[in-house]
Each structure stands twice: as C-alpha cells, then as structure tokens.
Design an enzyme around this catalytic site. Sequence first.
Site, short mmCIF file in Angstrom:
data_model
loop_
_atom_site.label_atom_id
_atom_site.label_comp_id
_atom_site.label_asym_id
_atom_site.label_seq_id
_atom_site.Cartn_x
_atom_site.Cartn_y
_atom_site.Cartn_z
N GLY A 44 0.80 -1.14 -0.05
CA GLY A 44 0.03 0.12 0.20
C GLY A 44 0.68 1.29 0.03
N ASP A 100 0.75 3.59 4.45
CA ASP A 100 -0.39 4.47 3.84
C ASP A 100 -1.37 4.64 4.79
OD1 ASP A 100 -1.20 1.56 4.44
OD2 ASP A 100 -2.07 1.06 2.46
N ASP A 103 -5.25 2.53 10.83
CA ASP A 103 -6.89 2.61 11.34
C ASP A 103 -6.80 2.25 12.80
OD1 ASP A 103 -9.34 2.06 11.29
OD2 ASP A 103 -9.47 0.10 10.31
N LYS A 131 -7.17 7.40 10.31
CA LYS A 131 -8.28 7.30 10.64
C LYS A 131 -8.63 7.05 12.15
CE LYS A 131 -10.22 4.07 7.08
NZ LYS A 131 -10.89 2.78 6.84
N PHE A 152 -14.05 3.47 4.10
CA PHE A 152 -13.04 2.68 3.60
C PHE A 152 -12.65 3.47 2.04
CE2 PHE A 152 -11.13 -0.71 0.91
CZ PHE A 152 -10.63 -1.34 1.89
N VAL A 153 -11.32 3.63 2.11
CA VAL A 153 -10.50 4.35 1.03
C VAL A 153 -9.66 3.68 -0.10
CG1 VAL A 153 -10.69 6.81 2.06
CG2 VAL A 153 -8.76 5.16 2.39
N ASP A 159 -5.97 -0.48 -1.50
CA ASP A 159 -6.79 -1.52 -2.66
C ASP A 159 -8.14 -1.84 -2.02
OD1 ASP A 159 -5.51 -3.41 -0.66
OD2 ASP A 159 -6.05 -4.81 -1.86
N ARG A 165 -5.35 0.19 -6.63
CA ARG A 165 -3.98 0.80 -5.97
C ARG A 165 -3.48 1.90 -6.90
NH1 ARG A 165 -2.25 -2.27 -1.50
NH2 ARG A 165 -2.43 -4.66 -2.01
#
Length: 176
Positions: A44, A100, A103, A131, A152-153, A159, A165
């Site tokens: 990521g 990346d 969370d 987040k 969710f990004v 991805d 991606r």
Amino acid sequence: MGLPQPGRVLVAEGELAARVAELGRAIARDYARANPVLVGVLHGAIPFFADLMRRLPIDLTVDFVRASSYGAGTTTSGAVRLVVDLTVDIADRDVLIVDDIVDTGLTLAALKRAFEARGPRSVRTCVLLDKGSRRLADVAIDYVGFSIPNVFVVGYGLDYDGLYRNLPHVAALDGV
Ligand code: 5GP
C-alpha cells in the site's frame, strides 16, 4: 450488485503532492544528518513512499517489509509476521516506517515493536492517512499526511481486493 467502485475523491492528486512535499521538508529537517532507514510497508505504501523519498534531499537508505497478521483476532496480541523482512541491519540506525494508512494502529504498533527489538537508535512512524477515530493501539504517529473520516478508501496505493491501487488520488469506495 457489481464490484464496489471508487466514488467521491477524498484527497486529490494536487493535495497529495503538496502535502507530501510538506512532509518531506519536515522529515528532511529532522533527519538531516541521520542517514535514516526509510522502511516502506508493502504494497500500500508504494506510491506514497516513492513520492516522499524524492522529497528528501538527504542521505538515506530504503528498505521494505510486508506484514501479515497471525490470523483472526491475533493482531490484538500485537504479533505480526514479516512475510517480507528487512534486508538491512537497523542496529544503531534511525528508522522511519512509512505506511499508507493507520486505522486501529495494531499493525503499526506491532511493526514498531518488532523493529525496536533489533536495537535501532530510534523508530518513528509516518503515515499518509489517519483514521484516528478507530485507534485501539497506543502508537505514536510522528508524521501524518491527512486525517480522514472512518470510510473505506482506495487509490494511491490502497486497494480493494487487489484493485484500485493505481488511482492517482484517494477516493471513498462506493457499494460496500
Ligand atoms: P490497522 O492495524 O491500523 O487497523 O490496519 C491498517 C491496515 O488496514 C492498513 O495498512 C491497510 O492495509 C488496512 N486498511 C485500513 N483502512 C483501510 C481503508 O480504508 N482502505 C484500505 N484499502 N485499506 C485499509
């Protein structure tokens, strides 16, 4: 129901570039004479890592890891398995983990602990997206690109089931 698709753009290409440049200035200042090991977390972090390193006009070493948690629920115990491990010795080195998104923070906390066991001079963290609302692990994020809401990004390395991606921006995923 089709495949979930990238929807609303949360962070546009220009905003990414501007913020990465700012992060680069801060990191270059902090690590001016440190020759840090910049550790990218695969897959990521690839676009962020590649853009960030080109904004760091300092001596540095790059390396990569790929982390995998030990099955359901086990990340809460803080264990990660390094499917791809470092190739450089980080003893007495200043390590900057580049990821990346953070969370719950469990992955990053476990990575940091794994590296700290190898005798580095310092281990700090840099993430593009935070987040913050879902944080479970008490892990300091030293450099943050953007704080984002709990959606969710995808894109710019992130991805959905291996897809998206390669988008040049960060978008919310629709249809999940
Ligand atoms: P944490 O251990 O902080 O909960 O997990 C972070 C990892 O979860 C990230 O490295 C990423 O792989 C995944 N992740 C968390 N949120 C998102 C998201 O919104 N989109 C994508 N694509 N991956 C996410």
